[in-house]
Design an enzyme around this catalytic site. Sequence first.
Site, short mmCIF file in Angstrom:
data_model
loop_
_atom_site.label_atom_id
_atom_site.label_comp_id
_atom_site.label_asym_id
_atom_site.label_seq_id
_atom_site.Cartn_x
_atom_site.Cartn_y
_atom_site.Cartn_z
N CYS A 358 0.86 -1.18 0.00
CA CYS A 358 0.00 0.00 0.00
C CYS A 358 0.90 1.23 0.00
O CYS A 358 2.06 1.16 -0.42
CB CYS A 358 -0.98 -0.01 1.17
SG CYS A 358 -0.24 0.14 2.80
N ARG A 364 -3.54 -0.74 5.52
CA ARG A 364 -4.11 -1.76 4.64
C ARG A 364 -3.20 -2.98 4.43
O ARG A 364 -3.63 -4.12 4.64
CB ARG A 364 -4.45 -1.14 3.27
CG ARG A 364 -5.68 -0.28 3.28
CD ARG A 364 -5.88 0.44 1.95
NE ARG A 364 -4.92 1.50 1.75
CZ ARG A 364 -4.86 2.28 0.67
NH1 ARG A 364 -5.71 2.05 -0.33
NH2 ARG A 364 -3.97 3.24 0.57
N ASP A 472 -8.43 3.64 1.01
CA ASP A 472 -7.58 4.03 2.14
C ASP A 472 -8.45 4.48 3.32
O ASP A 472 -9.21 5.45 3.20
CB ASP A 472 -6.65 5.16 1.72
CG ASP A 472 -5.54 5.42 2.72
OD1 ASP A 472 -5.60 4.87 3.84
OD2 ASP A 472 -4.61 6.18 2.38
#
Length: 504
Positions: A358, A364, A472
């Site tokens: 990420c 994440r 996100d």
Amino acid sequence: METKLLSANGRDLKTAAEIITGGGTVIFPTETVYGLGADALNPEAVRKIFKAKGRPGDNPLIVHVHDIKQVDTVAEEVPEKAKMLMEHFWPGPLTVILKRRDSVPDEVTAGLKTVGVRMPSDRTALEFLKLTGRPVAAPSANLSGKPSPTSFKHCVEDMSGRVDAIIDGGDCAVGVESTVIDMTASPVIYRPGDITAGMIEDVLKEKVTLHDSVADGETPKSPGLKYKHYSPAAEVVILKGSVDEVIDCVNRQSVSCGIIVFDQMLETVKNGLSRGRVIKTLGDRKSPRDAEANLFRVLRDMDEMGVRVIFAPEIPDNDKWAAVRNRLYRAAGNRVASASEFEFKSAHEKPKRFLFVCTGNTCRSPMAEGLFNEICRRRGIAAASASAGLSVAPGSVLSENSLSAMKRENIDISGHVPTALSLDMLKEFDVVLTMSSSHKQMLKMILSGNSELSEKVFTLGEYSGLGIEISDPYGGDISVYESCLKEIKKCVAAIADKLSYDKV
């Protein structure tokens, strides 16, 4: 989100129309495939389509109308030759690209100055559109990249919990998406469909060109041009060779296989196949219409039966077969192989080490790493993972909300230290999975001179077959992180399902 399952009766269609006018999303049947609709003039509503599908934002949508007069609400001008096509083929599976009005939001057109419009012939679709009183933007109602849905069942499988309602309109009569033709200048077909170039030429009395691809970095004027489309979870390979060579090829593969044939080959191939091989037919070899109606259903059936690779026949390269050839070859990523020589090898084949990527490696990708390793441990799958970030700030620490969300899954990732992605890491891992398509594009750009490493890179949604973009959660509260984790878990679990055959 709770998804209402509606019938095609008047009361339910009125409910569906009210959802659209209220800014919601509704899946509705058309004669081509099922569409995922929202008010085309409401940008917030249109954004919900992209979120539900995991669809890239640079892929334009088609606007659906119930009457030719309604075209004026979205198009600035309608050339006479465009009117000729509408009058001849509407209602029906033809989308006409026109110059857009300023009232059409960029979300619909991907920022282009044009808009694609069509009037479906399906009676339920027309009644639903009439009740909304609005132009309705709608791509196919599948997770992005997967085969388009041609039945209510397909829509429920892909979209339950992602949209406000799904209308049951039975099976779609045509089975492939509409032909898309640009009429803002000389006629150009961007996506072949049931209405062929020859049929259009007969009406316009002029030659029509076909342009069914797009250059890197270019915004496509039609859906279905830029990305790998119509793909099942299994890999698709177009085989060329004799019937005996094709049978031998399928039988010698070491993974579970399916094969698509035409009726004329069915008995011969069936009698020659080893036990456990799956066979499906597209219908009569002389009937493109049969193949159009059956193609997406067959691809989905193969996935349900758990095959790892689908072998498909070559499709004639002519006007009548253009729609089937376009869809099937895109599903295969244009992978054509000799049946006498082919041995199945894939980036999906027994990978052991996965790298999740990420931006900052603080939320994440660490959550994906923790989930994947725990699921593999519980199932006894011989695979493991790590994670990294494309842009890790000095002194970064794991997000508290990520830590809390994972604790609710009984997984402790408190020892994670954000790590910057390096070339050595990319070499070390078998598969690199990014959280979003923008991460993938950035990484592909970095690796543009290294095809070996670049071929390892997929988005998590793409590799899992679910088509999900992992948004996100940074800056959100714990509920946002839990929602993000839920999406990651779906993808990771799907990957684990594929790996289960390779247990310790």
